[in-house]
Every structure is written in structure tokens, then in C-alpha cells.
Design an enzyme around this catalytic site. Structure first.
Site, mmCIF file in Angstrom:
data_model
loop_
_atom_site.group_PDB
_atom_site.id
_atom_site.type_symbol
_atom_site.label_atom_id
_atom_site.label_comp_id
_atom_site.label_asym_id
_atom_site.label_seq_id
_atom_site.Cartn_x
_atom_site.Cartn_y
_atom_site.Cartn_z
ATOM 1 N NE ARG A 82 -2.710 0.930 3.476
ATOM 2 C CZ ARG A 82 -3.228 0.306 4.407
ATOM 3 N NH1 ARG A 82 -4.538 0.194 4.478
ATOM 4 N NH2 ARG A 82 -2.873 0.695 5.774
ATOM 5 C CE LYS A 184 -2.710 4.558 7.180
ATOM 6 N NZ LYS A 184 -4.162 4.433 7.275
ATOM 7 C CD GLU A 220 -12.045 5.564 3.976
ATOM 8 O OE1 GLU A 220 -11.248 5.101 4.912
ATOM 9 O OE2 GLU A 220 -11.219 5.900 3.061
HETATM 10 C C1 LIG Z 1 -5.617 3.829 7.703
HETATM 11 C C2 LIG Z 1 -6.754 3.775 7.343
HETATM 12 C C3 LIG Z 1 -7.893 3.062 7.289
HETATM 13 C C4 LIG Z 1 -7.600 1.661 7.966
HETATM 14 O O1 LIG Z 1 -6.925 0.919 7.239
HETATM 15 P P1 LIG Z 1 -6.050 -0.335 8.022
HETATM 16 O O2 LIG Z 1 -5.228 -0.838 7.140
HETATM 17 O O3 LIG Z 1 -7.278 -1.547 8.234
HETATM 18 O O4 LIG Z 1 -5.392 0.225 9.426
HETATM 19 C C5 LIG Z 1 -9.003 3.366 6.832
HETATM 20 N N1 LIG Z 1 -9.282 4.297 6.405
HETATM 21 C C6 LIG Z 1 -8.149 5.521 6.065
HETATM 22 C C7 LIG Z 1 -8.550 6.957 5.478
HETATM 23 C C8 LIG Z 1 -7.034 5.225 6.597
HETATM 24 O O5 LIG Z 1 -5.988 6.389 6.415
#
Ligand SMILES: *Cc1c(COP(=O)(O)O)cnc(C)c1O
Length: 341
Positions: A82, A184, A220
Site C-alpha cells: 500500500r 495513505k 468511509e
Molecule cells: C489507515 C486507514 C484506514 C484503515 O486501514 P487499516 O489498514 O485497516 O489500518 C481506513 N481509512 C483510512 C482513510 C485510513 O487512512
């Protein structure tokens, strides 16, 4: 190895400086060999790319002690992949996957005294990140970068018991179609600060973002993916190119299908459908799943039948199975646990 004298059960989610961090610099087109250092400070030029144009990406993961006393992390290969996608989208050099995993392993090993003991509920949060370091004033990608991994012990997420969340549907947008919602990057968080502070001021725990183009589909929250359970026991999670692909969510879907024998699918979810669901939760590394009790859409309340005091039955099974896999109580699928020591 002697553990640090920390009251593990009462830790919150805050930065506690640990002894070592990993650092590697990218210069003249390549990464140096990297090393562990005790220096927690970063010294960069005032005009560094990260400071001016927010060229930074990060990951979040955890190390913890299993029931049989091993220190492990959960699927770090997916964090590495990722971060590769995040870096590419911001025109940053990729820190190679094998080196990413090794850097995480080395950093956790060096800070093993800070990995909370089994049963404390606490974990060692791991933060790999990369940012542009050289001066950039005309808008373009930096030429030099730093990749770092630091760790910080964090307390149990459900301290004092499970409290289902109250979420509001926000009028702010998190991510544009074809934008950066799927990576991210710090920039996605910078622009969510106002929305979350405003939500908290109004008494809500989180924002539910809808798709920016039509405002009809569930995306989300600022930092966690949604997972719903239908009245007939099917697990569903929103599909969209502008959602951050949560590793927890992907793991929970696998657990639903392969461990619990449930139907599970990723598909577009019209907000209109939310009122018909039996359970709702947020998934991410921090909590695995936090149950949602109520969603408020401009004064109109959707109250899930699971109420404001407990996790729903399916959510709970998912939570217990995945945390059981992580803690070594339930056999993990091949490759899910990376043993550190
Ligand atoms: C990090 C993150 C998540 C959760 O991802 P995980 O890999 O399960 O920790 C969900 N949404 C956003 C916007 C994030 O930055």
C-alpha cells in the site's frame, strides 16, 4: 529481555518515545543502506518538499505479544504494497517491499522492551512513513526523501468496555473521484481536521463521508472503513476507488467467508440502504472493529438494532475471530503473521 516499566493497561493513544527508529535516505536516485538510530528528531531545510507541498505518505500497523509469547506483526507485506501505491501516486520513490518489512522487523526488535505483554490489551503501534526532504519551491516532486519507522506503545482501544459510536453524515467531502482517497497520504488527513473537530464539537464521534460526485453512496470515515451486516447475516462493505483499502477490512471479509462461513461482498452501498442494515462497524488497525450504534443524517437518526451498549453478534464474531488469529489463539492463514522474535 526486560520490559519497560509502563502501566500498559492505562496507556492511551499518544506518542511515547521509544529507544530506536529506522532511517533511510534517498539521494542521487537511490536509497542508502539505512540504519537504526536513537535520534528521534528530523532536521530538514525550511523549504523541504514535505513542509511546502505535503509530499508525505505513511502506514500504520501494530506489533504485539501472542498467547505463546512471540512478538508478531500482522500482514506487513500489505502495508508495504500500500505504501508503494501511495508513494507512486505522489511521485515519490518506492521503498522496496522486502526492505520495508525488514525495517519494521528491525525497529520492533530493537524496541522489544516496549512491546506490551500478552493480555494487557496494549500494543506497539508502528508508523512507517516517507517524506520529501530537499528544498522545493517551484511546484515539483522533491529529489531527496527520508523513509523512517518509529514505534510507540498504545493502550487497549476498548478501555472501560465497548462503546458503540455515534456518527454523522457530513457535508464535507473526503476524496474526489480520481483523487487521492485510495492512498495513505497526510494530505487526506490535513483536510479532514476541520470536519472531525466540527463533528466532535457537535457531539459526534466520527464523520461518514459520502461519495463526492453524487453524495448518495457510503464511502468511509476519516480513518476507518465501514462494514455492515444485512438482516439476513451477509457482510457487506462499500466499494469505491476513493476509499482507502483497509487491511483490517480485507482481512475481516476473508474471515467472514473462510472462517465463519458467511457471505461477504464488497459493493457500492447507497446511503438509502443503511437504515436496513442490522449491524454497522468501523474497521482499521486501531480498534479492528468499533461498533456503530447510530448514524445521524441531518437530524434524521438511524439507530441500529444492536443498540448503544454492545457489539452486534456478527460484528463480535468477526472481531473475536480476527483478534484470535492475531493473538495466535486461532490458526492464521498462511503469511498473515510475521514473527519478529
Ligand atoms: C489507515 C486507514 C484506514 C484503515 O486501514 P487499516 O489498514 O485497516 O489500518 C481506513 N481509512 C483510512 C482513510 C485510513 O487512512
Amino acid at each position: 529481555m526486560e520490559k519497560k516499566n509502563i502501566d500498559w493497561g492505562n496507556l492511551g493513544f499518544g506518542y511515547v518515545q521509544t529507544d530506536y527508529r529506522y532511517v533511510s535516505d534517498f539521494k542521487n536516485g537511490s536509497w542508502d543502506e539505512g540504519k537504526l538510530t536513537e535520534d528521534a528528531n528530523v532536521v530538514i531545510n525550511e523549504c523541504a518538499g514535505v513542509l511546502q507541498y505535503a509530499q508525505t505518505v505513511f502506514e500504520g500497523m501494530k506489533a504485539y505479544t501472542t498467547e505463546d509469547g512471540r512478538i508478531v506483526t500482522f500482514r506487513p507485506d500489505l502495508n508495504a504494497e500500500r505504501m508503494e501505491n501511495s508513494a507512486k501516486r505522489l511521485e515519490m520513490p518506492v521503498f522496496p517491499k522486502d526492505r520495508f518489512i525488514q525495517a519494521v522487523v528491525d525497529t520492533v526488535k530493537a524496541n522489544a522492551a516496549y512491546v506490551p505483554p500478552f493480555g494487557s490489551g496494549a500494543t506497539l503501534y508502528i508508523r512507517p512513513f516517507e517524506f520529501g526532504t530537499n528544498p522545493v519551491i517551484g511546484v515539483k516532486p522533491a529529489d531527496e526523501y527520508q523513509f523512517r519507522v518509529f514505534t510507540t506503545p498504545v493502550g487497549p482501544y476498548f478501555k472501560g468496555g465497548v462503546k458503540p459510536l455515534t456518527i454523522r453524515v457530513t457535508d464535507f467531502d473526503r476524496a474526489a473521484p480520481n483523487g487521492t482517497g485510495h492512498i495513505k497520504a497526510g494530505l487526506n488527513y490535513a483536510m479532514s481536521m476541520h470536519a472531525i473537530v466540527d463533528a466532535h464539537n457537535q457531539g459526534y464521534d466520527e464523520n461518514m463521508y459520502l461519495d463526492a460526485a453524487t453524495r448518495t453512496k457510503v464511502e468511509e470515515t476519516g480513518g476507518a472503513n465501514f462494514l455492515f451486516v444485512t438482516k439476513d447475516g451477509k457482510v457487506v462493505t462499500p466499494k469505491s476507488d476513493s476509499i482507502l483499502p483497509s487491511i483490517t477490512r480485507r482481512s475481516l471479509i476473508y474471515v467472514a467467508q473462510h472462517y465463519l462461513g458467511l457471505e461477504a461482498e464488497e459493493r457500492e452501498i447507497p446511503f438509502e440502504e443503511v437504515k436496513d442494515f442490522a449491524e454497522c462497524g468501523l474497521c482499521g488497525t486501531a480498534a479492528v472493529i468499533s461498533p456503530v450504534g447510530k448514524i445521524v443524517d441531518h437530524g434524521k437518526e438511524i439507530c441500529f438494532p444492536t443498540g448503544m451498549t454492545e457489539m452486534g453478534p456478527v460484528t463480535k464474531k468477526l472481531y473475536e475471530t480476527l483478534t484470535g488469529i492475531q493473538m495466535g489463539r486461532i490458526e492464521a492463514p498462511e503469511g498473515w503473521l510475521q514473527v519478529i522474535e
